[in-house]
Design an enzyme around this catalytic site. Structure first.
Site, mmCIF file in Angstrom:
data_model
loop_
_atom_site.group_PDB
_atom_site.id
_atom_site.type_symbol
_atom_site.label_atom_id
_atom_site.label_comp_id
_atom_site.label_asym_id
_atom_site.label_seq_id
_atom_site.Cartn_x
_atom_site.Cartn_y
_atom_site.Cartn_z
ATOM 1 N N ASP A 1 31.653 29.700 34.717
ATOM 2 C CA ASP A 1 32.269 30.710 35.583
ATOM 3 C C ASP A 1 31.303 31.837 35.933
ATOM 4 O O ASP A 1 31.683 33.008 35.985
ATOM 5 C CB ASP A 1 33.538 31.297 34.933
ATOM 6 C CG ASP A 1 34.493 30.206 34.490
ATOM 7 O OD1 ASP A 1 34.690 29.274 35.280
ATOM 8 O OD2 ASP A 1 35.018 30.286 33.373
ATOM 9 N N LYS B 1 29.419 30.554 40.673
ATOM 10 C CA LYS B 1 28.576 29.585 41.344
ATOM 11 C C LYS B 1 28.974 29.330 42.796
ATOM 12 O O LYS B 1 28.121 29.058 43.632
ATOM 13 C CB LYS B 1 28.632 28.269 40.575
ATOM 14 C CG LYS B 1 27.593 27.299 41.054
ATOM 15 C CD LYS B 1 27.387 26.217 40.068
ATOM 16 C CE LYS B 1 28.657 25.421 39.931
ATOM 17 N NZ LYS B 1 28.423 24.044 39.581
ATOM 18 N N GLY C 1 36.025 23.961 37.711
ATOM 19 C CA GLY C 1 36.773 24.346 38.904
ATOM 20 C C GLY C 1 35.849 25.191 39.751
ATOM 21 O O GLY C 1 35.511 26.305 39.376
ATOM 22 N N HIS C 2 35.373 24.632 40.841
ATOM 23 C CA HIS C 2 34.411 25.357 41.669
ATOM 24 C C HIS C 2 35.059 25.806 42.964
ATOM 25 O O HIS C 2 35.586 24.991 43.706
ATOM 26 C CB HIS C 2 33.203 24.464 41.996
ATOM 27 C CG HIS C 2 32.478 24.039 40.760
ATOM 28 N ND1 HIS C 2 31.847 22.827 40.631
ATOM 29 C CD2 HIS C 2 32.305 24.670 39.586
ATOM 30 C CE1 HIS C 2 31.311 22.744 39.438
ATOM 31 N NE2 HIS C 2 31.579 23.844 38.780
ATOM 32 N N GLN D 1 30.183 23.899 33.896
ATOM 33 C CA GLN D 1 30.293 24.710 32.672
ATOM 34 C C GLN D 1 29.033 25.572 32.528
ATOM 35 O O GLN D 1 28.475 25.982 33.529
ATOM 36 C CB GLN D 1 30.538 23.839 31.433
ATOM 37 C CG GLN D 1 31.910 23.171 31.391
ATOM 38 C CD GLN D 1 32.002 21.906 32.208
ATOM 39 O OE1 GLN D 1 31.151 21.058 32.137
ATOM 40 N NE2 GLN D 1 33.052 21.774 32.983
HETATM 41 P P1 IMP Z 1 37.043 20.929 27.676
HETATM 42 O O1 IMP Z 1 35.766 20.850 28.417
HETATM 43 O O2 IMP Z 1 38.263 20.860 28.555
HETATM 44 O O3 IMP Z 1 37.093 19.961 26.529
HETATM 45 O O4 IMP Z 1 37.101 22.401 26.998
HETATM 46 C C1 IMP Z 1 36.189 22.795 26.003
HETATM 47 C C2 IMP Z 1 35.816 24.276 26.166
HETATM 48 O O5 IMP Z 1 35.036 24.433 27.353
HETATM 49 C C3 IMP Z 1 37.014 25.200 26.339
HETATM 50 O O6 IMP Z 1 36.702 26.449 25.737
HETATM 51 C C4 IMP Z 1 37.119 25.374 27.845
HETATM 52 O O7 IMP Z 1 37.747 26.584 28.208
HETATM 53 C C5 IMP Z 1 35.640 25.391 28.220
HETATM 54 N N1 IMP Z 1 35.406 24.940 29.603
HETATM 55 C C6 IMP Z 1 35.395 23.679 30.064
HETATM 56 N N2 IMP Z 1 35.099 23.650 31.368
HETATM 57 C C7 IMP Z 1 34.889 24.925 31.750
HETATM 58 C C8 IMP Z 1 34.484 25.536 32.987
HETATM 59 O O8 IMP Z 1 34.250 24.887 34.016
HETATM 60 N N3 IMP Z 1 34.354 26.892 32.970
HETATM 61 C C9 IMP Z 1 34.553 27.628 31.843
HETATM 62 N N4 IMP Z 1 34.918 27.096 30.675
HETATM 63 C C10 IMP Z 1 35.080 25.756 30.617
#
Ligand code: IMP
Length: 428
Positions: free
Chosen positions: A13, A16, A40-41, A221
């Site tokens: 976040d 981007k 989520g972009h 991420q």
């Molecule tokens: P997962 O990727 O859904 O398994 O989540 C694992 C951790 O990564 C959690 O703390 C999520 O909030 C974080 N996370 C996963 N994808 C994103 C992203 O695109 N932006 C911010 N945090 C993310």
């Protein structure tokens, strides 16, 4: 130069969407190399705004080829609805979208397990999209690669053994084990549309690079959520850091000419896990409100805090940053004082390094900077910034050991200080 990685240096976040609008203008091909629908972009091109989770960010640019690399995990329903939404809005994408046949398919039992785990105490706050369990199957060597969509018999066998392996977990978590036939019916419903998009994307990327096309490797991420280098176990399940670009798209390290990190002017994080500079009181809420720090897909409020330099230097090292893009600097306007974490207090004394055992038990050493009250949106060069904002940027550059290639000073495309092209011949 033709291979550039864009990578988040914090917990995702980093803002981007806007940067990608600028960067994809220069690209011929955008490759997403890790993660899945957990991202989520928000894409903004001109007056148009669209949130995508799986489709690479270049999709709104009609000439850009978009590749989902083999490091990804794909939820077919989400992908198809993104394709449909884009098509409905006049963005033809099927001829430009390619899916790796070695990427993994997220199946209903993955999403079920992710949700059941998160419903219990001790969850890490995942996005509940089935991403973690799908990567677990990949590593356990019982995952369903997209290429299996071409071979329904084999797919039934692999999904059957994965479901059998998950069944005791689902029962123990209080869930109902889905029937294999139900799972396969759902797969069949989407297979016909996905199969024509499948390809050996590693070869496609090689070909693009060989033809001197400009290839943008798009991270999802952020570095501190990387499975190896992040705040384990509060991480995602893939290689989000720049090195993941090679693994997740099938190219060697020499294909990467430049690594650009996305650095938000302060820090945010969603989900559980350590966050040394987190601000729990009014200042954190103020950052959240001004920066509109709510998840673009889930709407979850993001935890907010000051910029963390030991973490940023660590990310610079892990990714081998050549330059960075500083985002959301304008959000700091109006703060009388701006905090920056310059070191950590640990039980072994003060350190300005990221401790290898993690940051669970550190306390931040915060240095306060003079803030500025002027709005920044008009600035088109660093010289246009108020002196305090300039000092802030220069301090970050000195601490990171890389320069700010782009500084974002507002939401709009033109509210940007651009200091050179993204695809540029390396001079050192
Ligand atoms: P997962 O990727 O859904 O398994 O989540 C694992 C951790 O990564 C959690 O703390 C999520 O909030 C974080 N996370 C996963 N994808 C994103 C992203 O695109 N932006 C911010 N945090 C993310």
């Amino acid at each position: 130069m033709s291979g550039v990685v864009i990578v988040g240096t914090q917990w995702g976040d980093e803002g981007k969407g806007k940067l990608v609008d600028l960067f994809t203008e220069e690209a011929d091909c955008v490759v997403r190399y890790a993660g899945g629908p957990n991202a989520g972009h928000t894409l903004v091109v001109g007056s148009e705004r669209i949130v995508v989770r799986l489709v690479p960010s270049g999709i709104l640019r009609p000439k850009v080829r978009c590749i989902l690399g083999q490091g990804m995990v794909v939820d077919a329903t989400t992908l198809l609805s993104e394709i449909d939404e884009l098509t409905k809005r006049g963005h033809e994408c099927l001829s430009r979208l390619v899916l790796s046949d070695a990427a993994h398919l997220i199946l209903p039992y993955h999403t079920l397990v992710d949700g059941l785990r998160e419903a219990r105490p001790g969850g890490i706050g995942t996005t509940k999209r089935g991403v973690g369990p799908c990567y677990e199957d990949k590593v356990a060597r019982r995952g369903v690669r997209l290429g299996l969509l071409r071979h329904p018999g084999r797919l039934r066998e692999v999904a059957g053994s994965a479901l059998e392996a998950w069944a005791p977990t689902i029962v123990a978590l209080g869930g109902k084990v889905p029937l294999l036939d139900e799972v396969l019916l759902q797969v069949q419903a989407v297979a016909g549309r996905l199969v024509p998009l499948l390809a050996d994307t590693g070869r496609e990327v090689h070909r693009a690079l060989a033809q001197k096309q400009r290839v943008l490797f798009e991270g999802a991420q952020g570095t501190l959520l990387d499975i190896d280098h992040g705040t384990y176990p509060f991480v995602t399940s893939s290689s989000a850091a720049a090195g993941g670009a090679c693994i997740g798209s099938g190219v060697g390290p020499r294909a990467i000419d430049r690594v650009v990190g996305l650095v938000k002017a302060y820090c945010t994080r969603v989900g559980e896990g350590p966050f040394p500079t987190e601000l729990h009181e009014e200042t954190g809420q103020r950052l959240r409100d001004i920066g509109r720090e709510y998840g673009s897909v889930t709407g979850r409020p993001r935890r907010c805090g000051w910029l963390d330099l030991p973490a940023l230097r660590y990310a610079a090292r892990i990714n081998g940053l050549d330059a960075f893009a500083l985002t959301k600097l304008d959000v700091l306007t109006g703060f009388e004082k701006i905090g920056v974490c310059v070191a950590y207090k640990t039980e072994n004394g003060v350190t300005d390094e990221w401790p290898s055992e993690g940051v669970e038990n550190v306390k931040p050493v915060i240095e306060m900077f003079e803030g500025w009250s002027e709005t920044l949106g008009h600035a088109r060069s660093v010289e246009d910034l108020p002196a305090a904002a300039r000092r802030y940027v220069e301090f970050i550059e000195a601490q990171v050991g890389a320069s700010a290639l782009v500084i974002s000073v507002g939401e709009r495309r033109d509210e940007t200080i651009a200091r050179g092209p993204l695809f540029e011949v390396r001079t050192t």
